[in-house]
Scaffold this motif. Structure first.
Motif, mmCIF file in Angstrom:
data_model
loop_
_atom_site.group_PDB
_atom_site.id
_atom_site.type_symbol
_atom_site.label_atom_id
_atom_site.label_comp_id
_atom_site.label_asym_id
_atom_site.label_seq_id
_atom_site.Cartn_x
_atom_site.Cartn_y
_atom_site.Cartn_z
ATOM 1 N N GLU A 185 36.493 68.257 76.541
ATOM 2 C CA GLU A 185 35.886 67.054 77.114
ATOM 3 C C GLU A 185 35.241 67.396 78.452
ATOM 4 O O GLU A 185 35.842 68.037 79.328
ATOM 5 N N ASN B 52 33.278 66.248 82.035
ATOM 6 C CA ASN B 52 33.176 65.167 83.011
ATOM 7 C C ASN B 52 31.698 64.891 83.252
ATOM 8 O O ASN B 52 31.032 65.614 83.983
ATOM 9 N N GLU C 168 26.276 59.878 75.198
ATOM 10 C CA GLU C 168 27.159 59.441 76.288
ATOM 11 C C GLU C 168 27.017 57.944 76.536
ATOM 12 O O GLU C 168 28.006 57.258 76.844
ATOM 13 N N LEU D 33 29.087 56.307 73.863
ATOM 14 C CA LEU D 33 30.516 56.428 74.126
ATOM 15 C C LEU D 33 30.983 55.441 75.189
ATOM 16 O O LEU D 33 32.042 54.810 75.061
ATOM 17 N N GLN D 34 30.200 55.286 76.233
ATOM 18 C CA GLN D 34 30.614 54.389 77.310
ATOM 19 C C GLN D 34 30.481 52.922 76.895
ATOM 20 O O GLN D 34 31.289 52.082 77.309
ATOM 21 N N LYS E 115 33.516 52.271 74.733
ATOM 22 C CA LYS E 115 34.714 52.178 75.583
ATOM 23 C C LYS E 115 34.867 50.760 76.129
ATOM 24 O O LYS E 115 35.961 50.180 76.106
ATOM 25 N N ARG F 85 33.808 64.921 69.832
ATOM 26 C CA ARG F 85 33.520 64.168 71.052
ATOM 27 C C ARG F 85 34.135 62.774 70.991
ATOM 28 O O ARG F 85 34.695 62.275 71.967
ATOM 29 N N ASN G 74 38.041 63.077 71.150
ATOM 30 C CA ASN G 74 38.479 63.367 72.513
ATOM 31 C C ASN G 74 38.530 62.099 73.357
ATOM 32 O O ASN G 74 39.436 61.902 74.169
ATOM 33 N N ARG G 75 37.552 61.241 73.166
ATOM 34 C CA ARG G 75 37.420 60.049 74.005
ATOM 35 C C ARG G 75 38.343 58.914 73.549
ATOM 36 O O ARG G 75 38.873 58.186 74.382
ATOM 37 N N PHE G 76 38.516 58.765 72.231
ATOM 38 C CA PHE G 76 39.208 57.578 71.731
ATOM 39 C C PHE G 76 40.467 57.861 70.912
ATOM 40 O O PHE G 76 41.135 56.932 70.465
#
Length: 809
Positions: free
Chosen positions: A270, A272, A310, A313-314, A317, A342, A345-347
């Motif tokens: 992941e 930043n 990205e 993804l945001q 979220k 990806r 990793n995020r969710f």
């Protein structure tokens, strides 16, 4: 008392109508739209879906059969999904039964069997009369009495050459027998797994030998994930140390429900990521619309590497934090391990991944988890648009330009357009994202139907668009029988290898050579069932038809004269792979195309190796064009850019531009400079020039003029009707009959092109003719087509109606 009547569809049934059934009084309070019901249909039992409750029936009540049971306490299909299914059925002129087969996975039904039960005893006088008057019916009745209650399937097998249904109906009418439906829940499949005990978890474990220690450590890390055989394979031990640990009480064996969790073979660290100004503005617009809880469609047009993912993804979220659900559609070829990693990793465990490689059990388990609310995000290809979410707040269609969103068989729906309509019904936000939007979508954005958001630069300041070189290979092809690499591309590849950088070589054609000729007897080789040349595949030395799968094992010899003097004309991914190994002997080369990517987890493992720099050169088809982000890839070679350009399809230039732009975008995605070499016979074509400049708007401005001049989408609507049959005269007859019908009923309100042979006039021993219809409003035409289809469909010919076709081949 008033009877409760329901309208029912049966998922997957190859029938174009819905059906009416009576709900028995004891089930009337349970019936509701969107629930499944077990019902008799002919001599079988099916699981149907209740579409609606009706105030009155279209049929005589005594002719309506009762259902057997109601499966669900709560609807499995929401009102929105039922409306979406109805819209797809009408818009794409297809049966709602076929549509629902995509909404409810196979295996989600209830098992049922029809039992034949005798109502009379063996020595009844009526049997003597039956034996005299109807001996063939008596034989069936005698078998039933002697067998006791017997399943219909057993009877059918025993009397397979007789008119069993006629006999049973007669016996039922005379009240000799009765039919009973027995249903049972699908069995829960169980499996044995090994778990850590409390004793094993403690630090009071006595001294163990090395094998036992390894096993205990593995079970600690993967408690309940492995059985004994899997542990033995992983550790490389026998069953003995496992049995010893069980005997000492450190681990234990449990029988648990079999899980079909998806295994991960690819990992991604992941990052930043800080959004740039353009990304922040885009995200703000999207989130503001989501908070309004209303329908809005965004076209997110951003160059390759501009950070669209990205933003997705945001936005997801924020939706998840507020209690909503999300669907992320990707083309099947873009559903790469990188994309999945990806999201995971995020969710974490909130995400469900759907794709064509799932087994029926895996797909059913994912569907049940979505239905129960355990999963909040679905990532998958076009059919994921039907995910049974009840709090859907956001739909994303990534790479919205991909024609793989269009189903190629009935129901020939477009996943992108279905997603837009579902968003409208759900009153939620939809994002269509692409670096190369379809002309229709960009036109919709310019006209205000969609809200346009642009990302004109790459997300990272270090990453710049690659340098692109167009190589005219006409002279090199003429001068060399073995041409693969232009001098420019060969030098670029060699330089990248010397600098420990990676290369992707793209060719959208699998196999070794698309055309083979024998220099001894002059033979060339065509498929006997299709009007196409056979492609030579080097790996198994065979000639293969890419349309029907016909194969000739040649051992590298001419099938006719057995000579070895074969000439292989044209390029395929296998030839590129072998040429790489010959020209760059120290390089590690891997090939990814449909021939090997269909092997389960092959793609995952290959890309994991490429990410870890265990592969230097990756050769492949369009699967490499999407969703890949490898920082050390500095050279992209497009081996032959003309494959899609010369197809007889009005979208040929658009597809060429899109594919070249997307492939080129895999290079230069870090601080390392990217270089792209496009080998072509058409260096002056506007699609290739604009792709080399990564200039979508320039391409759009040229292409849209041609579309308007020749009246193609987005300025008109299209319906392609294809007729196919083994008898060519039948195909001609039906295509002419439809043409005459349309001329008579529609006059000049539509334009009809054809009937004419399809660009590939014969596939799988079926002759193919087609009609192409053009018109601004084709709703009236659809009704005529539906009537024509109902009146003329038969087993000896096929009529395929493709609304808004993406492929005219």
């Amino acid at each position: 008392m008033t009877k409760t009547i329901i309208e029912v569809a049966i998922p997957g049934l190859n029938v174009d109508t819905t059906f009416e059934y009576e709900v028995p009084e004891h089930l009337s309070s349970e019936a509701g739209a969107g629930k499944r019901t077990v019902l008799p249909f002919g001599n079988k039992t099916y699981t149907g879906v209740i579409l609606s409750l009706k105030a009155e029936s279209s049929y005589e009540l005594d002719k309506i059969k009762p259902i057997i049971s109601i499966v669900d306490d709560q609807p499995v299909l929401t009102d929105v999904l039922l409306k979406l299914a109805a819209w797809i059925s009408v818009y794409y002129i297809t049966s709602i039964n076929r549509v629902l087969a995509f909404m409810i996975p196979s295996g989600a039904g209830i098992k049922s069997k029809k039992i034949i039960k005798s109502k009379i005893l063996e020595h009844n006088d009526l049997l003597i009369e039956l034996k005299t008057k109807k001996p063939e019916y008596y034989a069936v009745m005698d078998f039933i009495i002697k067998s006791g209650d017997i399943p219909y399937t057993t009877l059918d097998y025993h009397f397979k050459n007789s008119k069993l249904d006629t006999a049973l109906n007669y016996l039922k009418k005379k009240e000799f027998i009765e039919f009973i439906q027995e249903t049972e829940e699908l069995k829960v499949v169980e499996e044995i797994k090994i778990f850590m005990t409390e004793k094993g978890k403690s630090n009071l474990v006595e001294e163990l030998n090395p094998a036992q220690s390894k096993i205990l450590e593995l079970v600690k890390l993967h408690n309940g994930e492995y059985n004994s055989n899997e542990i033995q394979k992983t550790i490389g031990c026998s069953a003995s140390p496992i049995k010893t640990l069980i005997k000492k009480g450190f681990i234990e064996v449990k029988l648990i429900k079999k899980s079909y969790e998806l295994k991960d073979f690819y990992t991604e660290v992941e990052k930043n990521i800080v959004l740039n100004t353009a990304q922040e503005n885009a995200l703000y617009s999207i989130l503001s619309s989501i908070e309004r809880n209303s329908y809005e469609a965004f076209l997110l047009y951003g160059v390759t590497g501009s950070g669209k993912t990205e933003i997705y993804l945001q936005a997801i979220k924020r939706v998840i934090e507020n209690g909503g659900d999300c669907i992320m559609l990707v083309p099947e070829i873009s559903l790469t391990p990188q994309t999945v990693a990806r999201f995971k990793n995020r969710f974490g465990d909130k995400i469900s991944v759907l794709h064509s490689m799932l087994s029926p059990n895996e797909r059913l388990e994912q569907w049940n988890k979505i239905l129960s609310g355990e999963m909040r995000i679905v990532v998958g290809p076009r059919s994921a648009v039907f995910a049974p979410f009840k709090k859907l707040k956001l739909i994303i269609v990534d790479e919205e330009h991909e024609n793989s969103y269009k189903q190629s068989e009935s129901p020939a729906y477009n996943g992108r357009d279905a997603a837009v309509y579902r968003a409208y019904l759900e009153k939620c936000v939809i994002i269509l994202g692409s670096a190369t939007p379809t002309l229709e979508s960009y036109h919709n954005a310019l006209s205000g139907k969609y809200k346009l958001i642009e990302l004109p630069q790459r997300a990272s300041e270090d990453a710049v668009m690659p340098s692109v070189k167009i190589c005219d290979i006409r002279n090199e092809l003429v001068s060399s029988d073995t041409f693969v690499f232009s001098a420019e591309l060969k030098n670029r590849v060699q330089s990248a290898l010397e600098n420990n950088q990676q290369i992707i070589l793209f060719l959208n054609r699998r196999g070794f050579a698309p055309y083979v000729m024998c220099l001894n007897c002059g033979g060339s080789f065509k498929c006997p069932d299709c009007n196409v040349a056979l492609t030579f595949h080097y790996e198994n030395r065979s000639l293969v038809c890419h349309y029907c799968g016909f194969i000739i094992l040649t051992e590298g010899k001419c099938p006719d004269c057995k000579s070895l003097a074969l000439k292989f004309i044209g390029l395929g991914t296998e030839k590129i792979e072998l040429a790489c190994k010959f020209n760059f002997p120290g390089a590690i080369v891997e090939r990814i195309d449909a021939d090997n990517a269909r092997k389960k987890n092959y793609l995952n493992r290959a890309l994991e190796k490429f990410k870890n720099k265990q592969i230097d050169i990756l050769v492949g088809t369009q699967i490499l064009a999407k969703g890949l982000d490898f920082p050390d890839v500095t050279v992209i070679g497009i081996m032959f850019a003309d494959i899609t350009l010369n197809l007889p399809d009005f979208r040929a230039a658009e597809r060429t531009f899109s594919l070249l732009t997307q492939v080129s975008g895999r290079a230069g995605r870090s601080f390392l400079t990217g270089n792209v070499v496009i080998q072509t016979l058409s260096p002056d074509h506007y699609s290739i020039i604009n792709a080399s400049n990564q200039d979508y708007k320039a391409f759009f401005n040229e292409e849209i003029i041609l579309r308007k001049t020749y009246n193609y989408p987005p300025f008109t609507r299209l319906i392609n009707i294809q007729f196919s049959a083994q008898n060519e005269n039948k195909v001609k007859y039906y295509s002419r009959l439809l043409s005459e019908t349309l001329i008579k009923k529609c006059g000049t309100s539509i334009k009809i092109l054809g009937p004419a042979p399809a660009p590939i006039p014969k596939i799988k021993n079926m002759f193919r003719y087609q009609l192409l219809l053009k018109g601004v409003n084709l709703n009236f035409v659809k009704k005529i087509l539906a009537e024509f289809y109902a009146e003329n469909k038969n087993d000896h010919s096929r009529i395929f109606i493709d609304v808004d076709p993406q492929n005219l081949m």
